[in-house]
Design a protein around this motif. Structure first.
Motif, PDB file in Angstrom:
ATOM      1  N   UNK A 333       3.359 -22.340  17.654  1.00  0.00           N
ATOM      2  CA  UNK A 333       2.037 -22.847  17.254  1.00  0.00           C
ATOM      3  C   UNK A 333       1.397 -21.937  16.202  1.00  0.00           C
ATOM      4  N   UNK A 334       1.620 -20.616  16.334  1.00  0.00           N
ATOM      5  CA  UNK A 334       1.109 -19.688  15.322  1.00  0.00           C
ATOM      6  C   UNK A 334       1.742 -19.983  13.970  1.00  0.00           C
ATOM      7  N   UNK A 335       3.053 -20.177  13.973  1.00  0.00           N
ATOM      8  CA  UNK A 335       3.756 -20.495  12.718  1.00  0.00           C
ATOM      9  C   UNK A 335       3.228 -21.795  12.108  1.00  0.00           C
ATOM     10  N   UNK A 336       2.896 -22.764  12.962  1.00  0.00           N
ATOM     11  CA  UNK A 336       2.353 -24.035  12.460  1.00  0.00           C
ATOM     12  C   UNK A 336       0.991 -23.819  11.801  1.00  0.00           C
ATOM     13  N   UNK A 337       0.180 -22.911  12.364  1.00  0.00           N
ATOM     14  CA  UNK A 337      -1.135 -22.614  11.781  1.00  0.00           C
ATOM     15  C   UNK A 337      -0.977 -21.940  10.413  1.00  0.00           C
ATOM     16  N   UNK A 338      -0.006 -21.032  10.302  1.00  0.00           N
ATOM     17  CA  UNK A 338       0.248 -20.376   9.013  1.00  0.00           C
ATOM     18  C   UNK A 338       0.764 -21.408   8.013  1.00  0.00           C
ATOM     19  N   UNK A 339       1.610 -22.309   8.479  1.00  0.00           N
ATOM     20  CA  UNK A 339       2.121 -23.374   7.604  1.00  0.00           C
ATOM     21  C   UNK A 339       0.978 -24.272   7.129  1.00  0.00           C
ATOM     22  N   UNK A 340       0.018 -24.534   8.017  1.00  0.00           N
ATOM     23  CA  UNK A 340      -1.146 -25.342   7.628  1.00  0.00           C
ATOM     24  C   UNK A 340      -1.860 -24.681   6.456  1.00  0.00           C
ATOM     25  N   UNK A 341      -2.111 -23.388   6.582  1.00  0.00           N
ATOM     26  CA  UNK A 341      -2.782 -22.662   5.471  1.00  0.00           C
ATOM     27  C   UNK A 341      -1.904 -22.706   4.227  1.00  0.00           C
ATOM     28  N   UNK A 342      -0.623 -22.449   4.382  1.00  0.00           N
ATOM     29  CA  UNK A 342       0.292 -22.403   3.240  1.00  0.00           C
ATOM     30  C   UNK A 342       0.299 -23.720   2.475  1.00  0.00           C
ATOM     31  N   UNK A 343       0.122 -24.831   3.192  1.00  0.00           N
ATOM     32  CA  UNK A 343       0.222 -26.157   2.568  1.00  0.00           C
ATOM     33  C   UNK A 343      -1.055 -26.622   1.891  1.00  0.00           C
ATOM     34  N   UNK A 344      -2.140 -25.853   2.016  1.00  0.00           N
ATOM     35  CA  UNK A 344      -3.425 -26.279   1.440  1.00  0.00           C
ATOM     36  C   UNK A 344      -3.336 -26.397  -0.077  1.00  0.00           C
ATOM     37  N   UNK A 345      -3.953 -27.436  -0.589  1.00  0.00           N
ATOM     38  CA  UNK A 345      -4.015 -27.646  -2.032  1.00  0.00           C
ATOM     39  C   UNK A 345      -5.423 -27.291  -2.511  1.00  0.00           C
ATOM     40  N   UNK A 346      -5.486 -26.466  -3.531  1.00  0.00           N
ATOM     41  CA  UNK A 346      -6.791 -26.042  -4.070  1.00  0.00           C
ATOM     42  C   UNK A 346      -6.883 -26.466  -5.527  1.00  0.00           C
TER      43      UNK A 346
END
Length: 346
Positions: A333-346
């Motif tokens: 679940x921690x890895x999924x949270x980091x992946x969520x941040x990594x996938x953000x488009x700015x």
């Protein structure tokens, strides 16, 4: 709890404070940046026979080697148990200077004069002291409160914008964990133009309220770590690299990732996840890192001080303004949270 003085004229208020104290020697601990930018603001009102020690600036020097040099300086200056230390600087100085004072001859008095926004709203209040060890942040430390904290927004004028922004992450955190109205009152565009004195006083009051209820972090005080489990992992991973993150920059990453966990674990509404994400991205932007680092950053969470055995505990939001602690989260679940941040488009 320590006494806190919100100062309008730091040099005069410091002199007034020292005139009412009894001590055998007075030592100032600072760093090589602050000794140039901030020490001149108080030097004229200090006793002429005070001792000064400036260590090399930067988190990389917050370790036991630097402590050894500080203890050697105190010993050579002949400091006894009636001596007093003033820690003049940001979070690194307050953490390490207080740590050194607390262990020298089993403890001498110390006063904090925080010069960064981060240290004014967070690090100088609450008595958590420590140094980094083997690359792990604040791995060696103690609880010991300063006699007094003198806080003045005068020092904020000496800060680079990046350092001011770093401190602002902790301000945002205070609203997220304890006061939704405070969070919604903060600026996320043109954030530099604010009434900093009001913000400092409000943030300090939030932190003090939590710390007074739980001084040794056995329960409620853990909510102050929202954003810090993953934030410290990022900060530690990049500590000795060219992509080094300031503390607040890392905590901003951590708060977005942990807001995602708050949504998936605590049923925090998705619109609040979006609100938190957008607010933090407007201030801090996106930190880009290779996906190949996700596993290593995840593993660093195993060293977090809130953990119990092999259980990795987080402090997560039920909603904006309400935080709960001791929430077990798996590495997947921690890895999924980091992946969520990594996938953000700015």
């Amino acid at each position: 709890m320590e006494s806190i003085i919100f100062s309008h004229a730091i040099a005069d208020d410091l002199k007034r404070y020292l005139d009412n104290q009894r001590y055998s020697q007075l030592g100032i601990i600072t760093d090589t940046h602050t000794v140039e930018a901030c020490y001149p603001l108080i030097k004229g009102q200090l006793p002429k026979d005070h001792h000064l020690y400036a260590f090399p600036a930067g988190e990389i020097n917050k370790n036991l080697d630097t402590c050894s040099h500080i203890w050697e300086w105190m010993t050579e200056a002949g400091f006894d148990r009636k001596a007093m230390i003033i820690n003049l600087g940001g979070g690194v100085t307050g953490d390490m200077g207080g740590f050194c004072a607390s262990l020298y001859k089993r403890g001498v008095r110390f006063v904090n004069i925080p010069t960064s926004l981060l240290s004014q709203v967070d690090a100088s209040v609450g008595g958590k002291l420590g140094v980094d060890f083997n690359g792990l942040k604040n791995h060696i430390g103690v609880f010991s409160e300063p006699e007094t904290v003198l806080i003045s927004e005068e020092f904020l004028k000496t800060l680079p914008e990046a350092e001011l922004k770093s401190g602002y992450a902790e301000v945002i955190k205070h609203g997220l964990i304890r006061n939704a109205d405070y969070f919604h009152s903060l600026k996320f565009t043109k954030w530099q133009k604010q009434n900093w004195r009001d913000i400092i006083e409000k943030s300090v009051s939030i932190k003090r309220d939590v710390v007074e209820k739980d001084p040794k972090e056995s329960g409620l005080r853990k909510i102050l770590n929202f954003g810090h489990t993953l934030g410290h992992a990022f900060e530690t991973f990049y500590l000795n690299t060219k992509h080094h993150l300031l503390h607040g920059e890392a905590i901003a990453v951590g708060m977005i990732a942990e807001a995602y966990l708050s949504h998936t674990h605590m049923a925090m509404p998705k619109d609040q996840l979006e609100e938190i994400k957008e607010a933090l991205l407007r201030v801090f932007g996106k930190f880009n890192f290779p996906e190949s680092n996700v596993l290593s950053i995840t593993e660093l969470c195993s060293q977090d001080k809130k953990n119990e055995g092999k259980t990795i505990n987080f402090s997560l939001l039920k909603k904006i303004g309400q935080c709960e602690y001791n929430i077990a989260v798996s590495k997947k679940e921690i890895a999924a949270a980091i992946q969520f941040y990594h996938s953000l488009k700015v």
